[in-house]
Design a protein around this motif. Structure first.
Motif: not given
Length: 537
Positions: A74, A76, A78, A81, A470
């Motif tokens: 990966e 970055k 998320e 996590w 988000v």
């Protein structure tokens, strides 16, 4: 002797043909152990990293020079996590210690903790973190935090064998050699030194000798106050203690070094209201293992380590004026080994750039106890960076699942008292409950009005995380990020948690960077005056 330490190439030393250290091999525990080497019962891969299982397969591809280049899982992190906090505890520390303490006649060396599933690739351009252990010397002191740290840092742990007698000055030279090696490879990246107790003296000594290298020093109850320790009277007694009484040493150490309740609470599901049944089981499993401390620090080693602490404290204290590095000091309020809270205040006066994070209910072995997540503390104090200056957008690490759960617990009273509800407007003009009317992808700008002193931020940010997955980056007043030079013992607070959940100083450049990175941004034009409902003077 010095030669036995200084002539060693660092165990993670990179060949000149290795072009990109940011790329790593993917390590998976399947197949055979043909590529691994067994040292003291511990399996190491080709980079001398500890492998938890015996079977090892390294997968990857080669560059034009034939040097392996791993495929990163990966690029970055998320939101939400898995940082692994609570999956390991002091029981694992004591179990691993049984293998790593077996004598091999070797001098101090570095090792890198590695996940059994191989999923430990750090973010691109991650800085190096060198962990300097306390009196045990094992290098396992980050076991509660290593899974999360491995995502944000290239982690190296110093291991000092039980029967090693390297003087403090030679340990400083050994760490300094590694420090300069890493700095020569990537001079634009900071290097993190995390020192626990004795390691705190070691970190300060190395920082004082290398003022031109960009360092971030994190000290956990540093032993610079050893001259005022309660262990001073023990030193002469150890010299005359009969062998028949040495069985009492581990129990003496366990009462002085840490709080067994705090250690057992780590995996009891909740630090606020722990699972009592699980806590009881953890204590039942932990207490018998404490006898293993007599193998980790036998009588002769304990006597040597106390002398080493004395020389380390004197060496570090004489050079505090030369430390130019950024320092974060973690201090415990119930340290039965050292007067850590008083020492924190003294060090802050003598160090040029020092912050304190105070834990009033923790003991000496702070990093092995419940109530502290090291990566969270680093993020909350705005001390994670990949270059010479912190970038609030590029260097931001989103909150993990454990941080999200901790925030829910801390703000549960507000959720219960106000029962906040979220509404949004769909494209056809219908108002619906929930966030269905908010775009799934950014950039998105949310503009709001402060109602209750700004504390309505918590349910808003948490709901966006829960429903949309988000993180909403709040544009906050610059005063939130300005440290009061006269502040004393400051605990990790709600304001630090705001930084963990994305708060950044208000400025046109920061807002532009958020839009460029397609982030969700939250702006309150009324600012602090609006939150406090004050008129303009």
């Amino acid at each position: 002797m010095l030669a036995s330490v200084m002539n060693l190439t660092p165990s993670f030393g990179l060949k000149t043909r290795y072009k990109n250290r940011a790329s790593r091999f993917s390590v998976k525990c399947i197949g055979t152990a043909a590529d691994s080497v067994k040292v003291n019962g511990v399996y190491l891969d080709n980079n001398n990293r500890v492998v938890e299982n015996k079977e090892l397969v390294i997968s990857g591809k080669s560059d034009s020079n034939g040097v392996g280049v791993g495929v990163k899982s990966e690029e970055k992190l998320e939101p939400l996590w898995d940082d692994g906090y609570g999956t390991q505890s002091v029981k694992d520390y004591l179990d691993l210690a049984k293998e790593i303490i077996k004598p091999d006649g070797g001098p101090p060396r570095w090792f890198s903790p590695v996940a059994a599933d191989g999923n430990d690739c750090p973010l691109p351009n991650s800085p190096v973190l060198l962990f300097l252990p306390g009196m045990d010397g094992l290098g396992l002191g980050l076991i509660l935090h290593q899974k999360s740290l491995r995502k944000a840092f290239e982690v190296r742990c110093l291991h000092i064998p039980v029967y090693d007698r390297t003087p403090f000055e030679d340990l400083v030279a050994f760490v300094e050699e590694t420090l300069r090696f890493e700095h020569a490879l990537f001079p634009s990246r900071p290097i993190y030194l995390v020192g626990d107790s004795l390691g705190g003296c070691l970190a300060l000594a190395v920082a004082a000798r290398n003022p031109k290298i960009d360092l971030v020093v994190i000290l956990s109850n540093p032993a610079t106050s050893f001259g005022r320790t309660q262990l001073q009277p023990i030193l002469p007694l150890l010299e005359v203690m009969p062998e028949s009484l040495t069985v009492a040493i581990p129990y003496l150490l366990s009462t002085v070094m840490g709080d067994p309740i705090k250690m057992a609470t780590v995996t009891a599901e909740s630090s606020t209201v722990p699972n009592l049944e699980k806590l009881s089981n953890n204590l039942t499993e932990l207490l018998p293992r404490l006898s293993g401390l007599s193998d980790i620090i036998p009588k002769a080693t304990l006597s040597w380590k106390l002398k080493l602490l004395k020389s380390a404290s004197a060496y570090a204290n004489s050079r505090l004026h030369a430390v130019k590095a950024e320092v974060l000091l973690l201090a415990s309020g119930k340290d039965n080994m050292l007067p850590s809270s008083d020492e924190a205040l003294r060090l802050k006066k003598n160090l040029q750039n020092c912050k304190i994070c105070y834990y009033k209910d923790n003991g000496h072995t702070l990093l092995l106890e419940d109530g502290i997540n090291l990566l969270t503390v680093i993020k909350g104090n705005i001390m994670y960076r990949r270059s010479w200056k912190h970038d609030f957008v590029k260097d931001y690490l989103p909150p993990s699942m454990s941080e999200y759960k901790s925030a829910l617990e801390g703000n549960g009273w507000f959720q219960f008292a106000t029962s906040p509800a979220m509404f949004s407007t769909l494209e056809d003009g219908r108002i619906v409950r929930g966030l269905a009317g908010v775009p799934d992808e950014g950039p998105v700008l949310l503009v709001g009005y402060h109602n209750l002193l700004g504390i309505e931020l918590a349910p808003l940010v948490l709901e966006f995380l829960r429903e949309k997955g988000v993180i909403v980056r709040g544009i906050a007043h610059p005063q939130l990020f300005t440290m009061n030079p006269n502040s004393g013992l400051q605990e990790f607070s709600y304001f630090d948690l705001l930084k963990v959940f994305g708060a950044l100083p208000v400025s046109p450049s920061n807002l532009f960077k958020l839009f460029s990175s397609k982030s969700f941004s939250l702006l309150y034009p009324g600012g602090a005056r609006e939150a406090l409902h004050r008129k303009v003077c």
